[in-house]
Design a protein around this motif. Structure first.
Motif, PDB file in Angstrom:
ATOM      1  N   GLU A 233       6.519  -0.549 -14.317  1.00 26.35           N
ATOM      2  CA  GLU A 233       5.241   0.013 -14.765  1.00 26.35           C
ATOM      3  C   GLU A 233       4.583  -0.609 -15.795  1.00 26.35           C
ATOM      4  OE1 GLU A 233       1.752   1.469 -15.419  1.00 26.35           O
ATOM      5  OE2 GLU A 233       2.763   2.523 -13.576  1.00 26.35           O
ATOM      6  N   PRO A 234       3.653  -1.500 -15.830  1.00 25.10           N
ATOM      7  CA  PRO A 234       3.229  -2.178 -16.947  1.00 25.10           C
ATOM      8  C   PRO A 234       2.742  -1.428 -18.299  1.00 25.10           C
ATOM      9  CG  PRO A 234       2.023  -2.942 -15.057  1.00 25.10           C
ATOM     10  CD  PRO A 234       2.772  -1.730 -14.722  1.00 25.10           C
ATOM     11  N   ALA A 235       2.542  -0.065 -18.249  1.00 30.34           N
ATOM     12  CA  ALA A 235       2.043   0.725 -19.388  1.00 30.34           C
ATOM     13  C   ALA A 235       3.267   0.987 -20.109  1.00 30.34           C
ATOM     14  CB  ALA A 235       1.314   2.042 -18.848  1.00 30.34           C
ATOM     15  N   LEU A 236       4.594   0.996 -19.561  1.00 28.94           N
ATOM     16  CA  LEU A 236       5.754   1.327 -20.185  1.00 28.94           C
ATOM     17  C   LEU A 236       6.574   0.115 -20.769  1.00 28.94           C
ATOM     18  CD1 LEU A 236       7.300   3.858 -17.748  1.00 28.94           C
ATOM     19  CD2 LEU A 236       5.597   4.168 -19.609  1.00 28.94           C
ATOM     20  N   ARG A 237       5.556  -1.083 -20.971  1.00 29.96           N
ATOM     21  CA  ARG A 237       6.395  -2.013 -21.611  1.00 29.96           C
ATOM     22  C   ARG A 237       6.874  -1.880 -23.005  1.00 29.96           C
ATOM     23  NH1 ARG A 237       1.142  -3.078 -21.236  1.00 29.96           N
ATOM     24  NH2 ARG A 237       0.249  -3.739 -23.277  1.00 29.96           N
ATOM     25  N   ASP A 238       7.831  -2.484 -23.406  1.00 28.02           N
ATOM     26  CA  ASP A 238       8.287  -2.325 -24.724  1.00 28.02           C
ATOM     27  C   ASP A 238       7.243  -2.700 -25.987  1.00 28.02           C
ATOM     28  OD1 ASP A 238      10.014  -1.488 -26.948  1.00 28.02           O
ATOM     29  OD2 ASP A 238      11.364  -3.300 -26.650  1.00 28.02           O
ATOM     30  N   LEU A 239       7.468  -2.112 -27.102  1.00 29.09           N
ATOM     31  CA  LEU A 239       6.530  -2.525 -28.261  1.00 29.09           C
ATOM     32  C   LEU A 239       6.346  -4.139 -28.239  1.00 29.09           C
ATOM     33  CD1 LEU A 239       5.543  -1.102 -31.422  1.00 29.09           C
ATOM     34  CD2 LEU A 239       6.960  -3.186 -31.715  1.00 29.09           C
ATOM     35  N   ASP A 240       5.244  -4.447 -28.447  1.00 29.11           N
ATOM     36  CA  ASP A 240       5.192  -6.035 -28.631  1.00 29.11           C
ATOM     37  C   ASP A 240       5.340  -6.305 -29.915  1.00 29.11           C
ATOM     38  OD1 ASP A 240       4.357  -8.701 -28.769  1.00 29.11           O
ATOM     39  OD2 ASP A 240       2.382  -8.709 -28.020  1.00 29.11           O
ATOM     40  N   ALA A 241       6.473  -7.194 -30.484  1.00 31.42           N
ATOM     41  CA  ALA A 241       6.945  -7.460 -31.840  1.00 31.42           C
ATOM     42  C   ALA A 241       6.304  -8.764 -32.148  1.00 31.42           C
ATOM     43  CB  ALA A 241       8.277  -7.232 -31.993  1.00 31.42           C
ATOM     44  N   GLY A 242       5.289  -9.495 -31.285  1.00 36.27           N
ATOM     45  CA  GLY A 242       4.878 -10.594 -31.567  1.00 36.27           C
ATOM     46  C   GLY A 242       5.767 -11.700 -32.083  1.00 36.27           C
ATOM     47  N   ARG A 243       5.402 -12.331 -33.217  1.00 38.63           N
ATOM     48  CA  ARG A 243       6.289 -13.248 -33.464  1.00 38.63           C
ATOM     49  C   ARG A 243       7.915 -13.185 -33.780  1.00 38.63           C
ATOM     50  NH1 ARG A 243       2.809 -13.135 -37.791  1.00 38.63           N
ATOM     51  NH2 ARG A 243       3.760 -12.577 -39.779  1.00 38.63           N
ATOM     52  N   TRP A 244       7.949 -11.799 -34.195  1.00 38.17           N
ATOM     53  CA  TRP A 244       9.291 -11.233 -34.415  1.00 38.17           C
ATOM     54  C   TRP A 244      10.223 -10.988 -33.244  1.00 38.17           C
ATOM     55  CZ3 TRP A 244       7.737  -6.658 -38.161  1.00 38.17           C
ATOM     56  CH2 TRP A 244       7.312  -7.116 -39.321  1.00 38.17           C
ATOM     57  N   ARG A 245       9.690 -11.143 -32.273  1.00 37.94           N
ATOM     58  CA  ARG A 245      10.395 -11.078 -30.901  1.00 37.94           C
ATOM     59  C   ARG A 245      11.753 -11.961 -30.975  1.00 37.94           C
ATOM     60  NH1 ARG A 245       8.930 -12.191 -24.589  1.00 37.94           N
ATOM     61  NH2 ARG A 245      10.770 -10.703 -23.886  1.00 37.94           N
ATOM     62  N   GLY A 246      12.954 -11.424 -30.598  1.00 37.85           N
ATOM     63  CA  GLY A 246      14.104 -12.086 -30.799  1.00 37.85           C
ATOM     64  C   GLY A 246      14.784 -12.396 -32.067  1.00 37.85           C
ATOM     65  N   ARG A 247      14.264 -11.938 -33.240  1.00 31.85           N
ATOM     66  CA  ARG A 247      14.878 -12.132 -34.297  1.00 31.85           C
ATOM     67  C   ARG A 247      15.569 -10.949 -34.741  1.00 31.85           C
ATOM     68  NH1 ARG A 247      10.042 -14.145 -38.101  1.00 31.85           N
ATOM     69  NH2 ARG A 247      11.904 -14.024 -39.773  1.00 31.85           N
ATOM     70  N   THR A 248      16.584 -11.226 -35.522  1.00 34.98           N
ATOM     71  CA  THR A 248      17.106  -9.668 -35.975  1.00 34.98           C
ATOM     72  C   THR A 248      16.367  -9.065 -37.104  1.00 34.98           C
ATOM     73  OG1 THR A 248      18.481 -11.157 -37.743  1.00 34.98           O
ATOM     74  CG2 THR A 248      19.361 -10.807 -35.534  1.00 34.98           C
ATOM     75  N   LEU A 249      16.557  -7.838 -37.529  1.00 33.49           N
ATOM     76  CA  LEU A 249      15.819  -7.109 -38.480  1.00 33.49           C
ATOM     77  C   LEU A 249      16.405  -7.822 -39.767  1.00 33.49           C
ATOM     78  CD1 LEU A 249      14.201  -4.688 -39.378  1.00 33.49           C
ATOM     79  CD2 LEU A 249      16.288  -3.236 -39.451  1.00 33.49           C
ATOM     80  N   ALA A 250      17.667  -8.227 -40.057  1.00 35.99           N
ATOM     81  CA  ALA A 250      17.906  -8.944 -41.218  1.00 35.99           C
ATOM     82  C   ALA A 250      17.212 -10.019 -41.380  1.00 35.99           C
ATOM     83  CB  ALA A 250      19.558  -9.205 -41.406  1.00 35.99           C
ATOM     84  N   ASP A 251      16.976 -10.866 -40.475  1.00 33.58           N
ATOM     85  CA  ASP A 251      16.237 -11.994 -40.555  1.00 33.58           C
ATOM     86  C   ASP A 251      14.720 -11.771 -40.901  1.00 33.58           C
ATOM     87  OD1 ASP A 251      15.767 -14.977 -40.411  1.00 33.58           O
ATOM     88  OD2 ASP A 251      14.797 -14.334 -38.553  1.00 33.58           O
ATOM     89  N   VAL A 252      14.224 -10.860 -40.354  1.00 35.11           N
ATOM     90  CA  VAL A 252      12.875 -10.470 -40.676  1.00 35.11           C
ATOM     91  C   VAL A 252      12.735  -9.969 -42.260  1.00 35.11           C
ATOM     92  CG1 VAL A 252      10.937  -9.102 -40.271  1.00 35.11           C
ATOM     93  CG2 VAL A 252      12.134 -10.148 -38.312  1.00 35.11           C
ATOM     94  N   ALA A 253      13.572  -9.350 -42.428  1.00 30.67           N
ATOM     95  CA  ALA A 253      13.637  -8.713 -43.979  1.00 30.67           C
ATOM     96  C   ALA A 253      13.824  -9.704 -45.062  1.00 30.67           C
ATOM     97  CB  ALA A 253      14.764  -7.488 -44.056  1.00 30.67           C
ATOM     98  N   ALA A 254      14.806 -10.528 -44.549  1.00 26.46           N
ATOM     99  CA  ALA A 254      15.079 -11.766 -45.420  1.00 26.46           C
ATOM    100  C   ALA A 254      13.736 -12.668 -45.646  1.00 26.46           C
ATOM    101  CB  ALA A 254      16.061 -12.577 -45.118  1.00 26.46           C
TER     102      ALA A 254
END
Length: 192
Positions: free
Chosen positions: A71-92
């Protein structure tokens, strides 16, 4: 007519353990085994759907669900350029953007989708069910989608999104009609 929407969060995998923005990774062996073990506790439904992610589709298969399709409406939040990155990496590397995203549900510094947009998309799907699907709907959906459904159904402020935890392989049930929903949340499969 009352609709019962049962949302099952997918089994855990590497992305969840690492606090990684969705990279659409498949289930790991342990997650698949946990899902297979929970297969007998999945409630019945008239309609079964999954989010498009590999993790959700593989969880549905391991649970023994023959879904009508993603169901396309149930796709996960689109994290844009952060996709695949760890939270620690984005925070840094993008601390200000991350702080803005966590504080403001309308923010999308990653170039993807805001929490408000996600909640609106999932809410539109949910409200559409009340008009034409008078039965039991079962969906395997990513935790962000489950949180968005709860925020919408209970008319919570969008900032409440971050205050809701959705554990792997748990069942969240919404039942209602005409935009009025009741909630039963976080039941581990096997205890439902």
């Amino acid at each position: 007519m009352t609709v019962r929407v049962m949302l099952i969060s997918p089994a855990g995998g590497e992305a969840l353990r690492e606090a990684r923005f969705d990279d659409d990774a498949p289930l790991d062996a342990a997650g698949a085994a946990r899902a297979r073990a929970a297969a007998g506790s999945v409630p019945g439904a008239v309609r079964v759907v999954t989010a498009p992610s590999v993790r959700c589709r593989e969880t549905a298969a391991a649970l023994g669900l023959s879904a009508a399709g993603p169901e396309p409406a149930l796709r996960d939040l689109d994290a844009g350029r952060w996709r695949g990155r760890t939270l620690a990496d984005v925070a840094a590397h993008e601390a200000e953007g991350l702080a803005a995203w966590l504080a403001d549900p309308d923010a999308a510094p990653h170039g993807g989708e805001s929490v408000t947009e996600l909640t609106g998309r999932v809410g539109a799907w949910l409200d559409g069910l009340t008009e034409g699907d008078g039965g039991r709907v079962l969906a395997v959906a990513d935790p962000a989608v489950v949180r968005a459904a709860v925020v919408h159904a209970l008319r919570l402020p969008p900032a409440a999104f971050w205050r809701l935890d959705v554990a792997p392989l748990t069942l969240t049930e919404l039942s209602g009609r005409a935009g009025r929903w009741n909630l039963r949340c976080g039941v581990p499969l096997g205890a439902a």
